[in-house]
Scaffold this motif. Structure first.
Motif, PDB file in Angstrom:
ATOM      1  N   MET A 235     -12.669  18.192 -13.161  1.00 55.87           N
ATOM      2  CA  MET A 235     -13.552  17.778 -12.105  1.00 55.87           C
ATOM      3  C   MET A 235     -13.681  18.911 -11.117  1.00 55.87           C
ATOM      4  SD  MET A 235     -15.162  15.398 -10.673  1.00 55.87           S
ATOM      5  CE  MET A 235     -15.862  14.882  -9.196  1.00 55.87           C
ATOM      6  N   GLU A 236     -14.871  19.336 -10.847  1.00 53.28           N
ATOM      7  CA  GLU A 236     -15.124  20.368  -9.850  1.00 53.28           C
ATOM      8  C   GLU A 236     -15.525  19.667  -8.560  1.00 53.28           C
ATOM      9  OE1 GLU A 236     -18.171  24.016  -8.914  1.00 53.28           O
ATOM     10  OE2 GLU A 236     -18.352  22.941 -10.792  1.00 53.28           O
ATOM     11  N   VAL A 237     -14.886  20.014  -7.460  1.00 53.57           N
ATOM     12  CA  VAL A 237     -15.166  19.402  -6.170  1.00 53.57           C
ATOM     13  C   VAL A 237     -15.750  20.448  -5.243  1.00 53.57           C
ATOM     14  CG1 VAL A 237     -14.157  18.229  -4.184  1.00 53.57           C
ATOM     15  CG2 VAL A 237     -13.287  17.764  -6.469  1.00 53.57           C
ATOM     16  N   THR A 238     -16.892  20.154  -4.629  1.00 50.85           N
ATOM     17  CA  THR A 238     -17.512  21.048  -3.665  1.00 50.85           C
ATOM     18  C   THR A 238     -17.486  20.358  -2.312  1.00 50.85           C
ATOM     19  OG1 THR A 238     -18.952  21.948  -5.353  1.00 50.85           O
ATOM     20  CG2 THR A 238     -19.601  22.330  -3.078  1.00 50.85           C
ATOM     21  N   LEU A 239     -17.038  21.084  -1.304  1.00 51.89           N
ATOM     22  CA  LEU A 239     -16.898  20.524   0.028  1.00 51.89           C
ATOM     23  C   LEU A 239     -18.066  20.914   0.909  1.00 51.89           C
ATOM     24  CD1 LEU A 239     -13.162  21.449   0.569  1.00 51.89           C
ATOM     25  CD2 LEU A 239     -14.096  19.381  -0.426  1.00 51.89           C
ATOM     26  N   GLN A 240     -18.438  20.011   1.819  1.00 45.75           N
ATOM     27  CA  GLN A 240     -19.446  20.312   2.818  1.00 45.75           C
ATOM     28  C   GLN A 240     -18.729  20.521   4.142  1.00 45.75           C
ATOM     29  OE1 GLN A 240     -22.012  16.898   2.693  1.00 45.75           O
ATOM     30  NE2 GLN A 240     -23.377  17.859   1.228  1.00 45.75           N
ATOM     31  N   GLY A 241     -19.216  21.454   4.947  1.00 41.25           N
ATOM     32  CA  GLY A 241     -18.639  21.647   6.267  1.00 41.25           C
ATOM     33  C   GLY A 241     -18.119  23.041   6.507  1.00 41.25           C
ATOM     34  N   PHE A 242     -18.021  23.860   5.489  1.00 40.14           N
ATOM     35  CA  PHE A 242     -17.579  25.241   5.644  1.00 40.14           C
ATOM     36  C   PHE A 242     -18.801  26.141   5.707  1.00 40.14           C
ATOM     37  CE2 PHE A 242     -13.855  23.394   3.555  1.00 40.14           C
ATOM     38  CZ  PHE A 242     -12.879  23.786   4.434  1.00 40.14           C
TER      39      PHE A 242
ATOM     40  N   SER B 148     -13.917  31.335   7.453  1.00 41.37           N
ATOM     41  CA  SER B 148     -13.986  30.261   6.466  1.00 41.37           C
ATOM     42  C   SER B 148     -12.811  30.230   5.492  1.00 41.37           C
ATOM     43  CB  SER B 148     -15.313  30.319   5.702  1.00 41.37           C
ATOM     44  OG  SER B 148     -16.365  29.949   6.551  1.00 41.37           O
ATOM     45  N   PRO B 149     -12.378  31.362   4.914  1.00 42.92           N
ATOM     46  CA  PRO B 149     -11.241  31.292   3.990  1.00 42.92           C
ATOM     47  C   PRO B 149      -9.959  30.798   4.654  1.00 42.92           C
ATOM     48  CG  PRO B 149     -12.366  33.396   3.772  1.00 42.92           C
ATOM     49  CD  PRO B 149     -12.958  32.703   4.957  1.00 42.92           C
ATOM     50  N   PHE B 150      -9.742  31.186   5.894  1.00 46.49           N
ATOM     51  CA  PHE B 150      -8.538  30.743   6.600  1.00 46.49           C
ATOM     52  C   PHE B 150      -8.605  29.252   6.911  1.00 46.49           C
ATOM     53  CE2 PHE B 150      -8.998  35.272   7.679  1.00 46.49           C
ATOM     54  CZ  PHE B 150      -7.828  35.731   7.096  1.00 46.49           C
ATOM     55  N   ILE B 151      -9.785  28.794   7.327  1.00 44.03           N
ATOM     56  CA  ILE B 151      -9.961  27.371   7.606  1.00 44.03           C
ATOM     57  C   ILE B 151      -9.803  26.571   6.317  1.00 44.03           C
ATOM     58  CG2 ILE B 151     -11.603  25.620   8.381  1.00 44.03           C
ATOM     59  CD1 ILE B 151     -12.753  27.815  10.269  1.00 44.03           C
ATOM     60  N   PHE B 152     -10.407  27.060   5.245  1.00 45.28           N
ATOM     61  CA  PHE B 152     -10.296  26.387   3.948  1.00 45.28           C
ATOM     62  C   PHE B 152      -8.831  26.245   3.544  1.00 45.28           C
ATOM     63  CE2 PHE B 152     -10.124  26.401  -0.701  1.00 45.28           C
ATOM     64  CZ  PHE B 152     -10.970  25.345  -1.004  1.00 45.28           C
ATOM     65  N   ASN B 153      -8.062  27.333   3.664  1.00 49.03           N
ATOM     66  CA  ASN B 153      -6.643  27.287   3.296  1.00 49.03           C
ATOM     67  C   ASN B 153      -5.868  26.327   4.181  1.00 49.03           C
ATOM     68  OD1 ASN B 153      -6.942  29.060   1.184  1.00 49.03           O
ATOM     69  ND2 ASN B 153      -6.332  30.848   2.356  1.00 49.03           N
ATOM     70  N   ALA B 154      -6.126  26.348   5.473  1.00 46.80           N
ATOM     71  CA  ALA B 154      -5.417  25.463   6.395  1.00 46.80           C
ATOM     72  C   ALA B 154      -5.700  23.993   6.078  1.00 46.80           C
ATOM     73  CB  ALA B 154      -5.807  25.771   7.842  1.00 46.80           C
ATOM     74  N   VAL B 155      -6.926  23.701   5.683  1.00 42.59           N
ATOM     75  CA  VAL B 155      -7.311  22.334   5.348  1.00 42.59           C
ATOM     76  C   VAL B 155      -6.783  21.943   3.969  1.00 42.59           C
ATOM     77  CG1 VAL B 155      -9.302  20.873   4.777  1.00 42.59           C
ATOM     78  CG2 VAL B 155      -9.347  22.291   6.827  1.00 42.59           C
ATOM     79  N   MET B 156      -6.856  22.852   3.009  1.00 44.28           N
ATOM     80  CA  MET B 156      -6.565  22.504   1.622  1.00 44.28           C
ATOM     81  C   MET B 156      -5.085  22.513   1.249  1.00 44.28           C
ATOM     82  SD  MET B 156      -9.444  21.602   0.592  1.00 44.28           S
ATOM     83  CE  MET B 156      -9.109  21.358  -1.138  1.00 44.28           C
ATOM     84  N   ASP B 157      -4.278  23.348   1.875  1.00 48.66           N
ATOM     85  CA  ASP B 157      -2.868  23.435   1.481  1.00 48.66           C
ATOM     86  C   ASP B 157      -2.149  22.086   1.507  1.00 48.66           C
ATOM     87  OD1 ASP B 157      -2.919  26.063   0.720  1.00 48.66           O
ATOM     88  OD2 ASP B 157      -2.030  26.838   2.568  1.00 48.66           O
TER      89      ASP B 157
ATOM     90  N   SER C 271      -2.167  19.541 -11.339  1.00 46.06           N
ATOM     91  CA  SER C 271      -3.198  18.571 -10.980  1.00 46.06           C
ATOM     92  C   SER C 271      -4.383  19.204 -10.280  1.00 46.06           C
ATOM     93  CB  SER C 271      -2.610  17.469 -10.097  1.00 46.06           C
ATOM     94  OG  SER C 271      -2.095  18.040  -8.914  1.00 46.06           O
ATOM     95  N   SER C 272      -4.239  20.458  -9.837  1.00 44.96           N
ATOM     96  CA  SER C 272      -5.365  21.081  -9.146  1.00 44.96           C
ATOM     97  C   SER C 272      -5.309  22.596  -9.255  1.00 44.96           C
ATOM     98  CB  SER C 272      -5.378  20.668  -7.674  1.00 44.96           C
ATOM     99  OG  SER C 272      -4.182  21.080  -7.044  1.00 44.96           O
ATOM    100  N   LEU C 273      -6.488  23.189  -9.192  1.00 42.07           N
ATOM    101  CA  LEU C 273      -6.646  24.631  -9.123  1.00 42.07           C
ATOM    102  C   LEU C 273      -7.615  24.902  -7.983  1.00 42.07           C
ATOM    103  CD1 LEU C 273      -7.279  25.380 -12.908  1.00 42.07           C
ATOM    104  CD2 LEU C 273      -5.170  25.807 -11.662  1.00 42.07           C
ATOM    105  N   ALA C 274      -7.270  25.812  -7.086  1.00 39.07           N
ATOM    106  CA  ALA C 274      -8.150  26.128  -5.962  1.00 39.07           C
ATOM    107  C   ALA C 274      -8.345  27.631  -5.903  1.00 39.07           C
ATOM    108  CB  ALA C 274      -7.537  25.624  -4.658  1.00 39.07           C
ATOM    109  N   PHE C 275      -9.583  28.034  -5.720  1.00 37.16           N
ATOM    110  CA  PHE C 275      -9.914  29.447  -5.582  1.00 37.16           C
ATOM    111  C   PHE C 275     -11.125  29.550  -4.676  1.00 37.16           C
ATOM    112  CE2 PHE C 275     -12.195  33.290  -6.799  1.00 37.16           C
ATOM    113  CZ  PHE C 275     -11.186  34.229  -6.634  1.00 37.16           C
TER     114      PHE C 275
END
Length: 130
Positions: A1-8, A15-24, A45-49
């Motif tokens: 399942m590929e998940v795309t987020l809205q809001g970044f 953006s990469p720092f915010i993404f990491n802070a939210v996703m970790d 269970s997940s892969l994030a890049f």
């Protein structure tokens, strides 16, 4: 399942720092759910890049659980999953081969992710098809 987020904001240097802070914290929660069994003692269970998130599971039910947990986590932060930009597929094996099917995953608002079983997927600049 590929998940795309809205809001970044794409291209913003933060953006990469915010993404990491939210996703970790989410990634830690997802790993505790033990998605796909890689061998007798390890699961993933997940892969994030960058701004992409992949959810992996052994069963459709587990995939739906991972998707639901992800959606709940993001809703608490005022974010949502862009279902139109998401894709899901199930790999079914046979004796000699394998094929792709649609696992029919849904978000909490009954919005359905796109099936990738019959289409071409783009990932990290590459195009993949069944």
């Amino acid at each position: 399942m590929e998940v795309t987020l809205q809001g970044f904001t794409q291209g913003d240097p933060l953006s990469p720092f915010i993404f990491n802070a939210v996703m970790d914290p989410l990634l830690e929660q997802l790993e505790a759910l033990q998605g796909y069994l890689t061998d007798k003692s390890h699961t993933i269970s997940s892969l994030a890049f960058a701004d992409d998130l992949r959810l992996l599971a052994d069963t459709r039910e587990k995939a739906q659980e991972l998707l639901g947990r992800t959606e709940q986590y993001l809703q608490k932060l005022g974010m949502k999953i862009a279902a139109a930009k998401c894709a899901s597929l199930e790999i079914t094996t046979t004796k000699d081969s394998w094929y792709l099917t649609d696992p029919n995953l849904h978000l909490g608002n009954c919005e359905r992710s796109q099936s990738a079983a019959d289409s071409t997927l783009s990932y990290l600049g590459g195009h993949f098809s069944p």
